[in-house]
Write an enzyme that holds these catalytic residues in place. Structure first.
Site: not given
Lengths: 736, 736
Positions: B188, B227, B493
């Protein structure tokens, strides 16, 4: 401007600001007129704007995105500093309200109860109360922590104390001016919340020395969740069972000192602990309290409606004014409920603004070609997807519908409480009956509106966060802490489920009186409970009125459909109750009654205001037309949402929902969508009230957001991004 | 035992433990059988119990209520320490799975790709994957932070890399064993989430030296939400546009080093920042990344489905395997979606246990006398109010219905991925068509189940928190952080709305093929899409099958009603689409299709399992009967919830809802209520997995809760409760 200059900024892929600005130029709405409508009157609007300016420009009170990174201790300390600052604003606001800046010692004179100044009136606090209500929108824990003292502690004394007690505690001791003492409100216990009547703390009267001894008889009687107790309160109003000569007179209120006002040391016999971390509002120092033989003088019992007299010969008399004793016990909570409806408007406005701007500025997916692939055209603005409109526009409409009812409820609250105060002082019994009935109606509608709107706004925040995708999950965009701070409103000062049931049971009782006995007082109930007029009930029974919203020009039909639903639901409940006589089995339906009553009130109040230009301040026809579309949309959206109930009770035929309701819903959303930026601009919330960069006014979503993230998380200039605990990671990766 | 001895503990007002224990003695349910059912098989059940024991007894991994007081930096550091600990467990788990403890150097040998050991297989990770999945229930940020590396980074390489690349990165470099490198997943960007095809990061091929140059061309192309990027990742798989000789080949995947694996210094050209505070999961170090002319070797492009060959004479060839190229791009996300359905089961189980125990132990309001006043009887347990049953029992049933479908989906996932791997290695084109179709079905059902259940469980946590009143708002009772950690599952997700639309559109296409062309492959679709069988569709058309749940013994009728609803909804959508040809206008209905498909699948899978004793492991008749009641309740609860849709599409008549559905709903709830403690005990979650004192097994709600609060917020023994910042308060109160 972004802080990162290494990238070419001249040709960004997206230009959200362009989209948002364009909507502003194309909309013909008169934003000022709408803002006046939403803020109730021009005078109140101006005051709102002035106070927001002051709040956001004060270096102690201002709140920016760094707020979202504070830990609990920091939040509590900063909140305390802000409270001290607010105390100064309060003095200023009282002087402004009195238009008296010549007497430099006004506050000291009031505290000395100097005869030169009239006693403190509720009008002295109009400005400061509004200031606090606006602060709730940017820093809710601050307004709550002050509200516990002024609202709960203060209102409990005002509602239950004699004139002398009110003057003593609030004025002479200075509580009303945040001087001398700081109060908390010790009602709930570890084992009892909603069931106030069963609280276990005891206040035993000692005849021999005219005192009460306060005790916590067991663990579950520990006062629990008490805001301000952990750190800030010097005094508390304590809800405890009055026991005289072994007889239990039920729960009454007592002022109990907790801490020395100078050293802040705890008084003997008082044990206090910190409740610790909460889902939200960590800036409030909620605590628990246990009392071990704490002795207070007899005068510390608040005794407007109950008096204990002791002639010293073992002859102790207790006199209770039953009409008001019980209601007054809860009246301290009433102010909170009324305020929460206003909070619903302001919180809703904030998140609706953020999400609407993001939806207009954010683009996602190019239009699809005929074979289902993405074309090479520019990506579509989120707001142009009908599903996205369905997720955003009705929430915007909801906020519009809350405003008029919130202001009306607030006005009714102040009027009724003033009446109660005067009537109970004059001891006019006939008038007392009337004001009790009014108070009861206020309880019903405030409970229904509080429960319904705090639930609706919780959904609004959650749903609108999701429309912002991942960026809604960043703390810096306000939704996270906003939600966490908000949802306690569904629980405190009357749990929503309990409040819904209570108000619905009262409505059911009124319905029984109206339908079976023809009892209906149109002066008293005509306004809020118009659907209980026996002639209307009869018309519903005989199908003389039916649900029909085909004619857009028949505005009242959009209210009437809810009136019919309410009557039919009540008839249905009545029938089932006749069979099984078990009200508990109907509680799921009762919660709906409370919700439908709130929706009905919201539509009715909005309609009343908008149809009268003197009240609405909306003179522009185009603007008015849009406002009526919002009104229609609100009704239609919830009809669709509760289509199960509408169909079960046969207000509509099955096909009506897909042939009439849903097409109307989507048509209205598309109409309102063209003005959605103007409609959110009309809340006139400045960026530093929103405190969410993806929702800032200029619409430069990505730069604003990026900059706030970098500001709060500066890159390490030396070390090149080496985390402080990197040894844990390197030794793992290089382990043998 | 309480820590406060100043109160008499011998005679507490309430004894919640007594109530909870009593239910345990009266219930006749076979908890062990139910637990086996819920854990899928006896072997899996035993493994679950063993792993939970290990997790909760390891001093590094264990989590107690002090967890709720950690700030962001503490959370991140503790999470990193836990990751290092998990790396050791992983070695242990691989050895256990291989049953090979003799080779002390097994992990080193695997990393050296030593021919004595077979290559790493997915079966090597069965135990560790389960360990991670169970950790998700007590410390979700820990499992996510590991999951980013193993799941996203690892699966991206497995899904897109050649066998050599997989062996190199995961085995030789050690990533699969959490050695050598730590990966993150840079998909993303600030400006693009769901629309992966339009990502803006570029990877330009340099013919002259066989390298790629990675760049972030503009601010919105900044990799965002990554992340592990802020602190822990040494490498990243980067989704970037492959550009060769100016031609854009779309988004492909590249392995890009970010940090030196020893010093953790950032590589040149890599700019990384911290995303900062989030609504939840602050233990994950989400970051943003910008690339400035970062050069990587050609081999770092993952090229299972796309190959770039450069003969050095300016002749660059690109070969793409279109069938799988696109699907594989998303396959890294598939594992996450499948896991989230399992998470839904485990999170749901946790909060259902807490709320059920509290509802049984907590008392509120004495029964009312005939004149509507509270009697002097003992207060009523919350769970005995029908409305409270309505708030609790269906949520418990929901959790039961998620379990079988979660395990089945997980099994299908592993099976299909294995098949895909083998088929694409063997280059068997016919088999490839079949496995592609299976993969597509897996996409549909996993999307629908992920979206539906993560939404349902978000509501479950919120609703159940509210049933615990104020105590649900305390952080120490798990709901607050639980909710904040959970709700991101609705966004990441695959955004739930986008996933719902995608799966519904695929279902609609299948429906078109079945209804218009009679195309239906019962081998492939018979199981999951039984309602699309043309003969069934015809029966619905001709009213040969109708919705009817009057006969409790006709278990399939409780599934069929949803099959009929699906067909009727699809027919309705087809009709509208014929008129307006605008699929976007139907998106609100499409989201419902996805939801109904999930409900149908959940019922069907539960039914399949329970009706077969060899699969259900439930041999006790009474227990089985209760399990069937849970099955019925789930169906009936959602029929009532979606009664609007059922009535609009005329599956039921208006009166059926109040005469049949709702009475059945309340009857089933009352039946299940008698075993509700046993049904929550059957999840067999120990106290230190629940980590919420109001839900501890012994039911001593008030002492447990009080003690945890005091433990985390010790009273100051000197200073007697003087807050650290008391000067701010005293100077305010004593101001002139």
């Amino acid at each position: 401007m972004t802080k990162i200059s290494s990238n070419d900024q001249t040709n960004p892929v997206f230009n959200p600001a362009k989209f948002i600005q364009k909507e502003r130029t194309t909309s013909k709405l008169k934003i000022d007129q709408i803002n006046t409508f939403l803020e109730s009157t021009p005078e109140r609007r101006d005051l709102t704007h002035r106070l927001i300016r002051e709040i956001t420009n004060d270096r102690v009170l201002e709140t920016d995105t760094s707020y979202y990174d504070l830990n609990k201790s920091q939040q509590r300390e900063i909140t305390a500093n802000k409270i001290a600052r607010l105390a100064l604003y309060m003095e200023h606001d009282i002087k402004t309200a009195r238009n008296n800046f010549e007497n430099k010692n006004l506050i000291q004179d009031l505290q000395k109860n100097n005869g030169n100044e009239p006693l403190l009136q509720s009008s002295d606090f109009t400005i400061f109360d509004k200031r606090l209500s606006l602060i709730a929108n940017i820093d809710p824990q601050l307004s709550t922590r002050v509200g516990v003292h002024l609202g709960l502690f203060g209102n409990c004394i005002k509602g239950n104390g004699t004139d002398e007690q009110i003057t003593y505690w609030l004025q002479e001791r200075g509580a009303a001016m945040m001087r001398g003492i700081y109060g908390c409100f010790a009602m709930t216990e570890l084992g009892h919340g909603s069931n106030v009547g069963q609280l276990q703390t005891t206040a035993i009267f000692n005849e021999s020395n005219n005192t009460f001894t306060i005790n916590t008889p067991n663990l579950t009687a520990t006062k629990w969740w008490i805001g301000g107790a952990a750190h800030s309160a010097t005094h508390s109003v304590v809800y405890a069972r009055l026991i005289i000569k072994g007889k239990d007179y039920g729960v009454k209120t007592f002022v109990v000192p907790l801490r020395n006002t100078k050293t802040f040391q705890l008084e003997t016999g008082v044990v206090i602990g910190d409740i610790g971390a909460k889902m939200g509002r960590d800036g409030i120092d909620n605590g628990w309290i246990q009392f071990n033989d704490v002795v207070i003088p007899k005068e510390n019992m608040l005794c407007r409606f109950i008096q204990v007299t002791n002639n010293g010969n073992g002859d102790v008399k207790v006199k209770v004014q039953p009409q008001l004793d019980q209601i007054s016990g809860y009246s301290a909570l009433l102010s909170g409920r009324v305020n929460m409806v206003m909070d619903s408007f302001r919180f809703g406005a904030k998140f609706a603004t953020i999400a609407t701007r993001y939806a207009v500025g954010r683009q996602q997916f190019a239009p699809q070609t005929k074979d289902g692939k993405n074309s090479n055209q520019e990506e579509v603005q989120l707001i142009n997807y009908p599903l996205h409109q369905y997720r955003i526009i009705p929430q915007l409409a909801l906020v519009y519908l809350i405003s008029p009812v919130a202001f009306k409820l607030m006005d009714t609250y102040y009027k009724t409480l003033d009446e109660l105060y005067h009537v109970s002082t004059a001891k006019d019994n006939d008038a007392l009956v009337i004001v009790s009935a009014k108070l009861k109606n206020l309880f019903i509608s405030s409970a229904s509106l509080k429960a319904t709107n705090t639930w609706f706004v919780a959904q609004l925040i959650d749903e609108l966060r999701q429309t912002c995708g991942g960026h809604g999950y960043s703390q810096y965009n306000a939704f996270g802490k906003g939600y966490n701070d908000w949802v306690v409103q569904c629980t405190w000062e009357g749990d929503n489920t309990v409040l819904s049931l209570t108000s619905a049971k009262s409505i059911l009782k009124k319905f029984g009186d109206a339908a079976q006995k023809g009892k209906f007082d149109s002066n008293l109930d005509g306004d809020e409970f118009g659907y209980l007029d026996p002639s209307f009930i009869a018309e519903v029974y005989t199908n003389q009125v039916t649900a029909d919203i085909n004619d857009d020009s028949d505005l009242e039909s959009f209210i009437q459909v809810w009136a019919i639903l309410l009557v039919k639901s009540l008839v249905h409940i009545g029938k089932v109750l006749k069979k099984n006589n078990d009200i508990n089995s109907l509680s799921k339906l009762l919660v709906q009654i409370s919700r439908f009553h709130a929706i009905y009130l919201m539509l009715k109040t909005f309609h009343e205001k908008l149809e009268n230009e003197k009240e609405s301040y909306i003179t522009d026809d185009n603007t008015k037309a849009t406002m009526w579309n919002i009104f229609r949309l609100f009704s239609v959206y919830y009809i669709d949402k509760y289509s199960g109930e509408f169909l079960q009770l046969k207000l509509f035929k099955a096909d009506d929902i897909s042939n009439v309701i849903q097409p109307k819903l989507f048509k209205l959303m598309a109409l309102i969508r063209t003005d959605c930026i103007a409609l959110s601009d009309a809340f006139e919330l400045p960026d530093n009230m929103l405190n969410a960069p993806i929702g800032f006014f200029d619409g430069d979503i990505y730069h604003n957001y990026f900059n706030e993230v970098v500001k709060n998380n500066p890159q390490e200039t030396n070390g090149a991004g080496i985390p402080p605990y990197y040894m844990a990671l390197t030794s793992m990766l290089s382990r043998e």
